[in-house]
Structures are given as structure tokens and as C-alpha cells.
Design a protein around this motif. Structure first.
Motif, PDB file in Angstrom:
ATOM      1  N   ILE A  34       0.839  -1.201   0.000  1.00 41.24           N
ATOM      2  CA  ILE A  34       0.000   0.000   0.000  1.00 41.24           C
ATOM      3  C   ILE A  34       0.873   1.250   0.000  1.00 41.24           C
ATOM      4  N   LEU A  37       2.319   1.696  -3.465  1.00 43.57           N
ATOM      5  CA  LEU A  37       1.318   2.221  -4.407  1.00 43.57           C
ATOM      6  C   LEU A  37       1.099   3.710  -4.198  1.00 43.57           C
ATOM      7  N   VAL A  44      -5.637   3.307  -4.845  1.00 42.32           N
ATOM      8  CA  VAL A  44      -5.847   1.992  -4.241  1.00 42.32           C
ATOM      9  C   VAL A  44      -7.048   2.037  -3.306  1.00 42.32           C
ATOM     10  N   VAL A  95     -10.368   3.626  -8.932  1.00 40.15           N
ATOM     11  CA  VAL A  95      -9.385   2.736  -8.311  1.00 40.15           C
ATOM     12  C   VAL A  95      -8.651   1.917  -9.366  1.00 40.15           C
ATOM     13  N   VAL A  97      -6.097  -0.387  -8.068  1.00 42.44           N
ATOM     14  CA  VAL A  97      -5.754  -1.602  -7.313  1.00 42.44           C
ATOM     15  C   VAL A  97      -6.775  -1.781  -6.206  1.00 42.44           C
TER      16      VAL A  97
END
Length: 99
Positions: A34, A37, A44, A95, A97
Motif C-alpha cells: 500500500i 502504491l 488503491v 481505483v 488496485v
């Protein structure tokens, strides 16, 4: 599998089912992913199947994120109708991911 290898697979963009016993480091690996990203500006959605799991990653349940709410069952017809709902389409469009 080592955590570093699991993280490398996640970073490669492949779909991953991350599983393991309690204390294996699943949340640790996901939190690293996370952060990766976010550092790279990738939108995400952080979700989990239970509220407790979601709180460990500062996320929300998949049902809450998707706007499904609490249901005893979800029919195919209901899932099909979600495609027509603006709030759902907007979430899916934003989004890149989904965790």
C-alpha cells in the motif's frame, strides 16, 4: 514463500491471493505494498472481508466500500444492477488496485 518475494509479485501487478497463518506477516506485506502504491500515485482501495481485518490496514470492508451494505445474500440480478449505479461506477473508475 518469503515476504520479499510476495511483495515483489504484488509490485509486478499480478493478481495475488495472499494467505497464511496468524502472525505470518500478511498485513505487514500488504501495508508495504500500500505504501509503495501511494508513493507511486496509484489509486488503491483498501478492503477486507471483515471489519477487524480492515482496521488493521486502515481500510474498510469490501461490502462497505462497494456500497453493498449488509445482506444475507446477494443475487446475480443485484450484482448486475450495480453496474447501473453511478456511485459504484465512479468508485470502480477511480481505483486501479483493489486490496
Amino acid at each position: 514463500m518469503q515476504q520479499s518475494k510476495a511483495l515483489a509479485i504484488l509490485k509486478s501487478g499480478r493478481n495475488v491471493f495472499l494467505t497464511g497463518s496468524a502472525g505470518a506477516g500478511k498485513t505487514y506485506v500488504l501495508n508495504q505494498y500500500i505504501n509503495y502504491l501511494k508513493q507511486h500515485g496509484v489509486p488503491v482501495a483498501i478492503t477486507a472481508s471483515t471489519g477487524i481485518a480492515a482496521t488493521h490496514m486502515n481500510g474498510q470492508t469490501i461490502h462497505s466500500w462497494a456500497g453493498i451494505g449488509i445482506k444475507s445474500h446477494v443475487t446475480d440480478r443485484y450484482l448486475t444492477s450495480l453496474r447501473d449505479k453511478k456511485f459504484f461506477r465512479d468508485k470502480m473508475d477511480k481505483v486501479k488496485v483493489l486490496i
